[in-house]
Design a protein around this motif. Structure first.
Motif, mmCIF file in Angstrom:
data_model
loop_
_atom_site.group_PDB
_atom_site.id
_atom_site.type_symbol
_atom_site.label_atom_id
_atom_site.label_comp_id
_atom_site.label_asym_id
_atom_site.label_seq_id
_atom_site.Cartn_x
_atom_site.Cartn_y
_atom_site.Cartn_z
ATOM 1 N N VAL A 21 0.732 -1.219 0.061
ATOM 2 C CA VAL A 21 0.074 -0.077 -0.058
ATOM 3 C C VAL A 21 0.916 1.154 0.189
ATOM 4 C CG1 VAL A 21 -1.796 1.446 1.159
ATOM 5 C CG2 VAL A 21 -1.980 -1.312 1.070
ATOM 6 N N GLY A 25 -0.368 2.080 -3.320
ATOM 7 C CA GLY A 25 -1.649 2.283 -2.882
ATOM 8 C C GLY A 25 -2.444 1.298 -2.750
ATOM 9 N N ILE A 26 -3.562 1.415 -2.262
ATOM 10 C CA ILE A 26 -4.777 0.816 -1.877
ATOM 11 C C ILE A 26 -4.895 -0.241 -3.073
ATOM 12 C CG2 ILE A 26 -7.097 0.463 -1.286
ATOM 13 C CD1 ILE A 26 -5.825 1.070 1.275
ATOM 14 N N ALA A 27 -5.088 0.626 -4.315
ATOM 15 C CA ALA A 27 -5.365 -0.225 -5.535
ATOM 16 C C ALA A 27 -4.541 -1.307 -5.951
ATOM 17 C CB ALA A 27 -5.555 0.688 -6.872
ATOM 18 N N ASP A 53 -10.400 -7.318 2.159
ATOM 19 C CA ASP A 53 -10.766 -6.680 3.478
ATOM 20 C C ASP A 53 -10.122 -6.953 4.778
ATOM 21 O OD1 ASP A 53 -12.090 -4.623 1.893
ATOM 22 O OD2 ASP A 53 -14.100 -5.468 2.573
ATOM 23 N N LEU A 56 -6.886 -5.758 4.921
ATOM 24 C CA LEU A 56 -6.902 -4.296 4.986
ATOM 25 C C LEU A 56 -7.099 -3.856 6.592
ATOM 26 C CD1 LEU A 56 -8.352 -3.139 1.643
ATOM 27 C CD2 LEU A 56 -6.199 -2.541 2.627
ATOM 28 N N GLU A 108 -4.043 7.025 4.588
ATOM 29 C CA GLU A 108 -4.306 6.291 3.127
ATOM 30 C C GLU A 108 -5.560 4.986 3.572
ATOM 31 O OE1 GLU A 108 -3.047 4.430 -0.970
ATOM 32 O OE2 GLU A 108 -1.772 5.346 0.195
ATOM 33 N N LEU A 109 -4.881 4.263 4.709
ATOM 34 C CA LEU A 109 -5.709 3.164 5.100
ATOM 35 C C LEU A 109 -6.960 3.805 5.694
ATOM 36 C CD1 LEU A 109 -2.755 0.815 6.128
ATOM 37 C CD2 LEU A 109 -4.514 0.239 4.344
ATOM 38 N N ALA A 112 -9.359 4.697 3.495
ATOM 39 C CA ALA A 112 -10.097 3.730 2.722
ATOM 40 C C ALA A 112 -11.391 3.387 3.316
ATOM 41 C CB ALA A 112 -9.107 2.597 2.531
ATOM 42 N N ARG A 115 -14.944 3.874 1.277
ATOM 43 C CA ARG A 115 -15.168 2.794 0.236
ATOM 44 C C ARG A 115 -15.470 1.451 0.845
ATOM 45 N NH1 ARG A 115 -16.950 6.216 -3.272
ATOM 46 N NH2 ARG A 115 -15.562 7.572 -4.364
ATOM 47 N N ARG A 116 -14.829 1.160 1.741
ATOM 48 C CA ARG A 116 -14.671 -0.220 2.390
ATOM 49 C C ARG A 116 -15.332 -0.294 3.796
ATOM 50 N NH1 ARG A 116 -11.574 -3.814 -0.361
ATOM 51 N NH2 ARG A 116 -10.422 -2.935 -2.068
#
Length: 197
Positions: A21, A25-27, A53, A56, A108-109, A112, A115-116
């Motif tokens: 990450v 990044g997350i993607a 998930d 993450l 960033e996490l 996230a 959206r999650r």
């Protein structure tokens, strides 16, 4: 051939996910990229983390500890003579001037979770932990307001690239605390208990 016992593998996968990450990044995170970074078979990542998930959540929980650990490590919080606004502004400065990549990764996490939904409870844990620590010096509502201000200041610095202004942070945090003291709450800017409490 018997399976090699590897009690550290789960932690290595979490650490690898954090590095992925951090760099992509997350993607860029998948079971496959985490397995490659951790140098473990792909099946190991899905064994320990059935879904992305879950991985993450573990990564966020681990990175979530930065600012809360910093506050916990500073004994100033328990001293009622400490200017809480100044101390908080100083702690923000310490945090932002430390491992910048780590701070960016933590946010960033944290973001996230927008959206999650699986990440939202863990993201909330950070705010609750810091607010709980600050509640030792002020009321719970003011503690939550301070956390929101800290979050906003940190995000502004991270997203705009504007240098951190500790004096500005101290003034804003002081206003939150002064407002609390003005409504009869327990804390003042300098940390002195109002008379009659």
């Amino acid at each position: 051939m018997p399976r090699r016992h590897d009690p550290e593998r789960r932690q290595r996968i979490i650490d690898a996910a954090i590095r992925v990450v951090g760099s992509k990044g997350i993607a860029g995170l998948s079971h496959r990229t985490a397995a490659a970074e951790a140098d473990v078979p792909l099946g190991s990542t899905t064994y320990h983390f059935a879904t992305l998930d879950e991985l993450l959540v573990a990564a966020l929980r681990q990175t979530n500890e930065g600012f809360a650990k910093l506050i916990a490590s500073c004994g100033d919080l328990d001293d009622p003579r400490t200017d809480l606004a100044a101390a908080l502004a100083g702690w923000i400065g310490q945090w932002l001037s430390g491992d910048r990549t780590g701070v960016e990764l933590e946010y960033e996490l944290y973001l996230a979770a927008l959206r999650r939904p699986a990440l939202r409870p863990v993201a909330a844990e950070w705010a609750e932990d810091v607010a709980e620590q600050l509640s030792r010096r002020t009321d719970p509502v003011t503690a939550r307001a301070l956390v929101a201000v800290v979050d906003g200041i940190c995000l502004q610095v991270l997203l705009t690239g504007v240098p951190y202004d500790e004096e500005y942070a101290r003034q804003v945090l002081g206003r939150v605390l002064t407002g609390a003291a003005g409504t009869g709450e327990r804390e003042t800017v300098a940390g002195v208990m109002p008379t009659g409490s």
